[in-house]
Design a protein around this motif. Structure first.
Motif, mmCIF file in Angstrom:
data_model
loop_
_atom_site.group_PDB
_atom_site.id
_atom_site.type_symbol
_atom_site.label_atom_id
_atom_site.label_comp_id
_atom_site.label_asym_id
_atom_site.label_seq_id
_atom_site.Cartn_x
_atom_site.Cartn_y
_atom_site.Cartn_z
ATOM 1 N N GLU A 1 43.209 31.753 39.417
ATOM 2 C CA GLU A 1 43.284 32.534 40.830
ATOM 3 C C GLU A 1 42.735 33.940 40.530
ATOM 4 O OE1 GLU A 1 46.536 34.182 44.050
ATOM 5 O OE2 GLU A 1 46.794 32.290 42.976
ATOM 6 N N LEU A 2 43.219 34.518 39.449
ATOM 7 C CA LEU A 2 42.652 35.929 39.260
ATOM 8 C C LEU A 2 41.057 35.973 38.940
ATOM 9 C CD1 LEU A 2 43.791 38.763 38.871
ATOM 10 C CD2 LEU A 2 43.646 38.319 36.222
ATOM 11 N N THR A 3 40.560 34.846 38.357
ATOM 12 C CA THR A 3 39.301 34.542 38.002
ATOM 13 C C THR A 3 38.589 34.693 39.479
ATOM 14 O OG1 THR A 3 39.696 33.730 36.091
ATOM 15 C CG2 THR A 3 37.482 33.368 36.816
ATOM 16 N N GLU A 4 39.202 33.862 40.423
ATOM 17 C CA GLU A 4 38.273 33.588 41.666
ATOM 18 C C GLU A 4 38.480 34.938 42.553
ATOM 19 O OE1 GLU A 4 40.306 30.520 43.718
ATOM 20 O OE2 GLU A 4 39.649 29.031 42.049
ATOM 21 N N ARG A 5 39.687 35.756 42.393
ATOM 22 C CA ARG A 5 39.783 37.144 43.062
ATOM 23 C C ARG A 5 38.850 38.071 42.732
ATOM 24 N NH1 ARG A 5 46.096 37.776 44.174
ATOM 25 N NH2 ARG A 5 45.575 39.505 45.226
ATOM 26 N N LEU A 6 38.618 38.192 41.120
ATOM 27 C CA LEU A 6 37.648 39.206 40.497
ATOM 28 C C LEU A 6 36.196 38.842 41.019
ATOM 29 C CD1 LEU A 6 39.139 39.255 36.924
ATOM 30 C CD2 LEU A 6 39.029 41.191 38.854
ATOM 31 N N GLN A 7 35.897 37.412 41.122
ATOM 32 C CA GLN A 7 34.572 37.309 41.519
ATOM 33 C C GLN A 7 34.434 37.603 42.892
ATOM 34 O OE1 GLN A 7 34.707 32.937 40.546
ATOM 35 N NE2 GLN A 7 33.849 33.289 38.648
ATOM 36 N N ALA B 1 32.355 50.063 32.411
ATOM 37 C CA ALA B 1 31.354 49.822 31.958
ATOM 38 C C ALA B 1 31.140 50.161 30.367
ATOM 39 C CB ALA B 1 30.098 50.126 32.568
ATOM 40 N N GLY B 2 30.754 49.283 29.479
ATOM 41 C CA GLY B 2 30.806 49.706 28.164
ATOM 42 C C GLY B 2 32.086 49.461 27.350
ATOM 43 N N THR B 3 33.090 49.188 27.724
ATOM 44 C CA THR B 3 34.187 48.744 26.979
ATOM 45 C C THR B 3 33.700 47.574 26.178
ATOM 46 O OG1 THR B 3 35.048 47.320 28.708
ATOM 47 C CG2 THR B 3 35.817 49.637 28.788
ATOM 48 N N THR B 4 34.506 47.593 24.898
ATOM 49 C CA THR B 4 34.160 46.392 24.132
ATOM 50 C C THR B 4 35.011 45.296 24.492
ATOM 51 O OG1 THR B 4 35.972 47.218 22.759
ATOM 52 C CG2 THR B 4 34.122 48.039 21.935
ATOM 53 N N ALA C 1 34.722 39.665 35.286
ATOM 54 C CA ALA C 1 35.113 40.953 35.366
ATOM 55 C C ALA C 1 33.974 41.859 35.825
ATOM 56 C CB ALA C 1 35.441 41.539 33.898
ATOM 57 N N ALA C 2 32.595 41.460 35.401
ATOM 58 C CA ALA C 2 31.380 41.971 35.662
ATOM 59 C C ALA C 2 31.298 43.640 35.648
ATOM 60 C CB ALA C 2 30.874 41.760 37.123
ATOM 61 N N ASN C 3 31.465 43.986 34.385
ATOM 62 C CA ASN C 3 31.220 45.605 34.158
ATOM 63 C C ASN C 3 32.503 46.440 34.609
ATOM 64 O OD1 ASN C 3 28.757 45.269 32.823
ATOM 65 N ND2 ASN C 3 27.676 45.394 34.795
ATOM 66 N N ARG C 4 33.452 45.563 34.635
ATOM 67 C CA ARG C 4 34.685 46.447 35.025
ATOM 68 C C ARG C 4 35.922 46.267 33.583
ATOM 69 N NH1 ARG C 4 35.908 43.708 40.542
ATOM 70 N NH2 ARG C 4 35.019 42.173 39.299
ATOM 71 N N ALA C 5 36.658 47.129 33.810
ATOM 72 C CA ALA C 5 37.774 46.477 32.683
ATOM 73 C C ALA C 5 39.130 46.145 33.515
ATOM 74 C CB ALA C 5 38.210 48.068 31.955
ATOM 75 N N VAL C 6 39.507 45.016 32.944
ATOM 76 C CA VAL C 6 40.447 44.344 33.602
ATOM 77 C C VAL C 6 41.720 44.104 32.497
ATOM 78 C CG1 VAL C 6 41.335 42.169 34.723
ATOM 79 C CG2 VAL C 6 38.961 43.010 35.042
ATOM 80 N N ASP C 7 42.949 44.628 33.021
ATOM 81 C CA ASP C 7 44.433 44.594 32.035
ATOM 82 C C ASP C 7 45.016 43.571 33.051
ATOM 83 O OD1 ASP C 7 43.171 46.414 30.313
ATOM 84 O OD2 ASP C 7 44.260 48.120 31.093
#
Length: 159
Positions: free
Chosen positions: A147-153, A64-67, A109-115
């Protein structure tokens, strides 16, 4: 000396792109250091998927808070694409597919950092099939990112 006209580029010219900010994948959205790539690919809890040509690994961490909530890395090994032009083509196609999906991934991503690391995992075909190969790469990249978007959701559970 006879001059042959250059082939048309697969990317639209800068003048046709309406939003200059979206014409490139911003530097803060890219994984730059080898340690960042290793952190994503060696994480045992990373979200993973693959197709015929491409593989994806996504590492989710509280951020949370990452640019930039989502950052991308692209790899194309020499053993899979001997010619530099082929490796560059792969990375160009992957960057464009990622740029198109960046808003969806940011929302998921919803307030998460995803690499995310997208990599070429199979050898490039011979010269005769380059156009079809580029199209297949683009379809696979879009499919993997969707697929990654769906799994993150859904919350990031592993298969």
């Amino acid at each position: 000396m006879r001059v042959v006209p250059r082939a048309a580029s697969g990317s639209p010219p800068e003048s046709l792109i309406q939003d200059a900010e979206l014409s490139r994948l911003p530097a803060d959205r890219r994984l730059r250091k080898p340690a960042q790539f290793i952190a994503v690919t060696s994480d045992p809890h990373a979200l993973r998927a693959h197709r015929r040509w491409l593989a994806i690994a996504g590492r989710v961490s509280p951020g949370a808070g990452t640019t930039a909530p989502v950052r991308f890395g692209f790899t194309a090994a020499r053993r899979h694409a001997r010619r530099a032009v082929d490796r560059n083509t792969v990375k160009r196609v992957l960057r464009e597919a990622s740029r198109q999906r960046i808003d969806d991934l940011d929302a998921a991503a919803a307030n998460r950092a995803v690499d995310i690391v997208l990599r070429l995992k199979a050898a490039a075909p011979q010269k005769q099939a380059r156009g079809a190969w580029k199209a297949a790469l683009r379809i696979e990249a879009e499919s993997l990112l969707a697929e990654l978007t769906e799994r993150l959701q859904r919350g990031g559970e592993r298969r």
